[in-house]
Write an enzyme that holds these catalytic residues in place. Structure first.
Site, mmCIF file in Angstrom:
data_model
loop_
_atom_site.group_PDB
_atom_site.id
_atom_site.type_symbol
_atom_site.label_atom_id
_atom_site.label_comp_id
_atom_site.label_asym_id
_atom_site.label_seq_id
_atom_site.Cartn_x
_atom_site.Cartn_y
_atom_site.Cartn_z
ATOM 1 N N THR A 502 -8.254 77.721 -44.914
ATOM 2 C CA THR A 502 -7.681 77.146 -43.691
ATOM 3 C C THR A 502 -7.483 75.646 -43.859
ATOM 4 O O THR A 502 -7.317 74.912 -42.899
ATOM 5 C CB THR A 502 -8.574 77.509 -42.488
ATOM 6 O OG1 THR A 502 -8.643 78.935 -42.413
ATOM 7 C CG2 THR A 502 -8.003 77.035 -41.168
ATOM 8 N N HIS A 503 -7.512 75.176 -45.097
ATOM 9 C CA HIS A 503 -7.409 73.748 -45.371
ATOM 10 C C HIS A 503 -5.964 73.333 -45.589
ATOM 11 O O HIS A 503 -5.548 73.016 -46.697
ATOM 12 C CB HIS A 503 -8.274 73.395 -46.582
ATOM 13 C CG HIS A 503 -9.702 73.824 -46.418
ATOM 14 N ND1 HIS A 503 -10.551 74.045 -47.475
ATOM 15 C CD2 HIS A 503 -10.427 74.080 -45.305
ATOM 16 C CE1 HIS A 503 -11.736 74.415 -47.019
ATOM 17 N NE2 HIS A 503 -11.692 74.454 -45.707
ATOM 18 N N ASN A 504 -5.179 73.336 -44.528
ATOM 19 C CA ASN A 504 -3.813 72.819 -44.554
ATOM 20 C C ASN A 504 -3.848 71.307 -44.323
ATOM 21 O O ASN A 504 -4.645 70.825 -43.517
ATOM 22 C CB ASN A 504 -2.974 73.476 -43.448
ATOM 23 C CG ASN A 504 -2.806 74.959 -43.655
ATOM 24 O OD1 ASN A 504 -2.006 75.391 -44.464
ATOM 25 N ND2 ASN A 504 -3.581 75.767 -42.940
#
Length: 573
Positions: A502-504
Site C-alpha cells: 500500500t506504499h504508493n
C-alpha cells in the site's frame, strides 16, 4: 447551493498521521483547526472485537468503499484504464486515523542517499548511470536537515529499536525512545545467517510498543501483547502508534480542534494565487458545505491529494508528452515480489503469534550501500524476515509441487503451518516520465468527481533489482538450513489484482525547483502559498522501506512551516 460556514484559520483535509500531527502542533500553539475526515470516527473501543480475519482482512472493514470511490489503472497510454472494483495490489484506509490505524507499525527513516539521490548517483557513477526517462531528483532537503523531525516523530510515537547505531542507516541524534521488541527464534536464525555472510542485521524499528511508554505530550500507552492482529486491524491495547491514540487526543484536549467525520472534500476554492477554503459533502445527508479558511492543508492519501488539486485546477498538471507540469508527476510504487521461501521438516516455530513490526532486516543492499558500477539498476531494498503472525484463513504456504487441492494439499498445509519461513525484500521504485497520475476522462465517483487514473508498469530497473535481491535473500535462507527452499526473483508486468504493497508515493512531489516540484520542503505549494500538501504524495521516489516514518518527519516539518506562515505569510523558502 452549498451551505456557507464561518471562516476558520485552518482546515485540514484527512485526519490520518499527517493531518493528526499537524492538528496537534497547531492547536497546541493556540490555532483553531477544523479537521475534515470522510470516514467515520474511531477510538480503541471500536477495536475490542477486531480479531476477526474475515471481517477485517477479507471484507476490509477499515478500508474505503470502492463502489463509491476508487482508482482506474492501465499499464501504459495505449491501454484503456478501468476502475479497480475489488481490493488487490493496495488497500486504502477510511475513517479517523486513516492508514495510520490499519498499518503494521514497521517504522523506518529513509536513507541519506534517498534525499540526494540524483546528485549522489551522478557523483559516484556519472550522469549516464541514470537511464533516459528516469526522473529521479533530489528532494531539496538533506537527511541531516530532516533528522530533528524524525527524532520528534519517533518520540511522539514511542518507536522501539536497537540501542546501537546500525552502520547501514542514517545517524541518529538520540537512541530510540523504547528498547527493541522481543527477539524470536526465527529472528535469531535470520540474524545469525546474515552475520555469517558479512551483513549487518538489526531489529526492525517498531511502532508496536516494546514497553509501557509516556511520550512528551503526556500520552501514556501499554506494551504490545504480540497478538498478531496489526496490519489491517486497529489495536485494542493502544500499543500500536495510531493517530487516534497519540496526536489526535492531544489536539482535542486543547479545545482548538473540531473534527467533522463523514465529510468528503470535493474541491479547493481558490483564485489562482491563494486558496479561500474547501467544499465538502456530508456523506450521510448529502448536504454540501463551503468551509472558508485562511490556510488549507491537504493531508489525505496520495491519490486523493493529487485528485483534489487536479479537479480544483490548482497547480500545473503534469504533461507526460513534454515532461512539464508538476501535479501528477513522479508516481512510484514498490517492488515486493523477490523472496525466498524455506520449508523446515525438522523445526516448528510459533508463527501464529507476532506483531506487525516484529522482525529483523539488513540494509547492505539498500540505497547506495553497495557498489552499483556493474549492475543495471540503482538503489535496492531491505532484506528482512518478519513474524507478523499468520492468520488461519490466509496462511497455508506449501511447496510449489504440492497439488492445489485435495488430500495432499491438506496434508502439506498442516505439515508446514508452523514450519515455513520467508526471507522477503522490499525494493525501492524509481519514477519515470511515463508513470503518472491524472484525472480519468470517463469514470467518476459517487459525488461526480473524476477518478484518479494511474498509468504505471514495472521497468527493467525493477526486474534487474528484484533478480539481484531475490538471489541475496536466497543466500541468507540457505544459510538458515531449510529442508527445501524456493526463490522467486522475477518481476513481470505490474498487475493490480494481487496484493503487493500500500506504499504508493508521488504526484505532489517536493523539491527546490518549482519546474520539477509542486511543494517546497515545508510542503507548501509553490503556486498557492497558503496551501500545504503533506504525506507520501510529496516523495519524489520511493525507497526500500515502509514510508510512515518519513511521512511523520515531513509532517512535523510542515507543521513548523505552517506556524511560521500564519505569523509572517509568504513563501517559506
Amino acid at each position: 447551493m452549498a451551505n456557507q460556514l464561518p471562516k476558520v484559520p485552518v482546515v485540514i483535509v484527512g485526519m490520518g498521521w499527517a493531518g493528526g500531527i499537524i492538528a496537534a502542533e497547531l492547536t497546541k500553539a493556540g490555532v483553531k483547526v477544523v479537521g475534515l475526515e470522510r470516514g467515520k470516527g474511531r477510538d480503541t473501543g471500536d477495536y475490542y472485537m477486531s480479531h476477526d480475519e474475515l471481517r477485517y482482512s477479507f471484507r476490509h472493514e477499515m478500508m474505503q468503499d470502492l463502489s463509491k470511490e476508487t482508482v482506474t489503472f492501465r499499464n501504459n497510454e495505449k491501454m484503456r484504464a478501468l476502475p479497480m472494483r475489488s481490493y488487490g495490489s493496495f488497500i486504502i484506509g477510511d475513517g479517523l486515523g486513516g492508514s495510520g490505524s490499519h498499518w503494521n507499525g514497521q517504522n523506518y527513516r529513509f536513507l541519506p542517499y534517498d534525499f540526494q539521490i540524483r546528485s549522489k548517483t551522478i557523483e559516484r557513477y556519472g550522469a549516464k548511470k541514470i537511464p533516459e526517462g528516469m526522473t529521479i531528483q533530489d528532494w531539496g532537503i538533506t537527511y541531516d536537515e530532516l533528522e530533528p523531525y524524525f527524532d520528534k516523530y519517533e518520540k511522539m510515537a514511542g518507536i522501539s529499536g536497537d540501542p546501537e547505531q546500525n552502520p547501514m542507516v542514517g545517524k541518529r541524534s538520540n537512541p530510540f525512545p523504547t528498547p527493541p521488541m522481543k527477539k524470536t527464534p526465527v529472528m535469531k536464525m535470520f540474524e545469525e545467517a546474515a552475520r555469517k555472510l558479512g551483513y549487518h542485521p538489526y531489529t526492525i524499528p517498531s511502532a508496536n510498543l516494546s514497553e509501557q511508554y509516556k511520550n512528551p505530550d503526556g500520552i501514556e500507552r501499554a506494551a504490545c501483547q504480540y497478538c498478531a492482529f496489526c496490519d489491517r486491524y486497529g489495536c485494542e491495547y493502544g500499543a500500536k502508534a495510531d493517530p487516534v491514540v497519540t496526536v489526535i487526543p492531544v489536539a482535542q484536549q486543547t479545545g482548538n480542534l473540531e473534527i467533522r467525520t463523514f465529510s468528503n472534500v470535493t474541491k479547493i476554492l481558490h483564485d489562482g494565487v491563494k486558496a479561500s477554503g474547501v467544499v465538502y459533502v456530508n456523506t450521510l445527508t448529502g448536504e454540501e458545505f463551503e468551509q472558508p479558511a485562511d490556510v488549507v492543508i491537504l493531508a489525505s492519501y496520495v491519490f486523493n491529494n493529487v485528485r483534489l488539486l487536479l479537479h480544483s485546477k490548482l497547480g500545473k498538471p503534469y504533461d507526460p508528452s513534454s515532461g512539464t507540469g508538476v501535479v501528477g508527476r513522479n508516481y512510484a510504487y514498490q517492488v515486493q515480489s523477490a523472496k525466498a521461501v524455506g520449508f523446515f521438516d525438522d523445526k516448528e516455530f510459533n508463527l501464529y503469534m507476532g506483531a506487525g513490526a516484529l522482525g529483523s532486516i539488513f540494509d547492505d543492499f539498500n540505497g547506495d550501500n553497495f557498489d552499483h558500477s556493474n549492475l543495471n539498476f540503482i538503489h535496492g531494498g531491505g532484506i528482512r524476515i518478519t513474524q507478523t503472525g499468520q492468520r488461519p484463513i490466509a496462511s497455508n504456504t506449501v511447496p510449489k509441487d504440492t497439488p492445489k487441492w485435495g488430500k495432499a494439499f491438506k496434508q502439506a498445509s498442516i505439515k508446514y503451518a508452523n514450519s515455513t519461513l520467508v526471507v522477503g525484500t522490499q525494493g525501492s521504485n524509481m519514477p519515470w516520465k511515463h508513470h503518472y497520475l491524472d484525472l480519468d476522462p470517463t469514470y467518476k465517483d459517487a459525488y461526480g468527481v473524476p477518478l484518479i487514473r494511474l498509468t504505471y508498469d514495472f521497468e527493467d530497473q525493477d526486474k534487474q533489482m528484484a533478480k539481484f535481491l531475490g538471489e541475496k535473500a536466497g543466500e541468507v535462507l540457505k544459510a538458515m538450513n531449510p529442508t527445501k527452499m524456493e526463490v522467486n526473483n522475477t518481476v513481470n508486468a505490474y498487475d493490480i489484482v494481487p496484493y503487493q504493497s500500500t506504499h504508493n508515493t508521488g504526484g505532489v512531489v517536493m523539491g527546490a525547483d518549482p519546474a520539477t516540484s509542486a511543494v517546497n520542503t515545508y510542503s507548501q505549494m509553490w503556486d498557492a502559498e497558503n496551501v500545504f500538501v503533506v504525506g507520501a504524495s510529496s516523495f519524489p521516489h520511493n525507497s526500500g522501506y515502509n514510508p510512515t516514518g518519513t511521512v511523520g518527519a515531513l509532517a512535523y516539518r510542515a507543521a513548523e512551516g505552517i506556524l511560521k506562515y500564519i505569523k509572517q505569510g509568504g513563501s517559506l523558502v
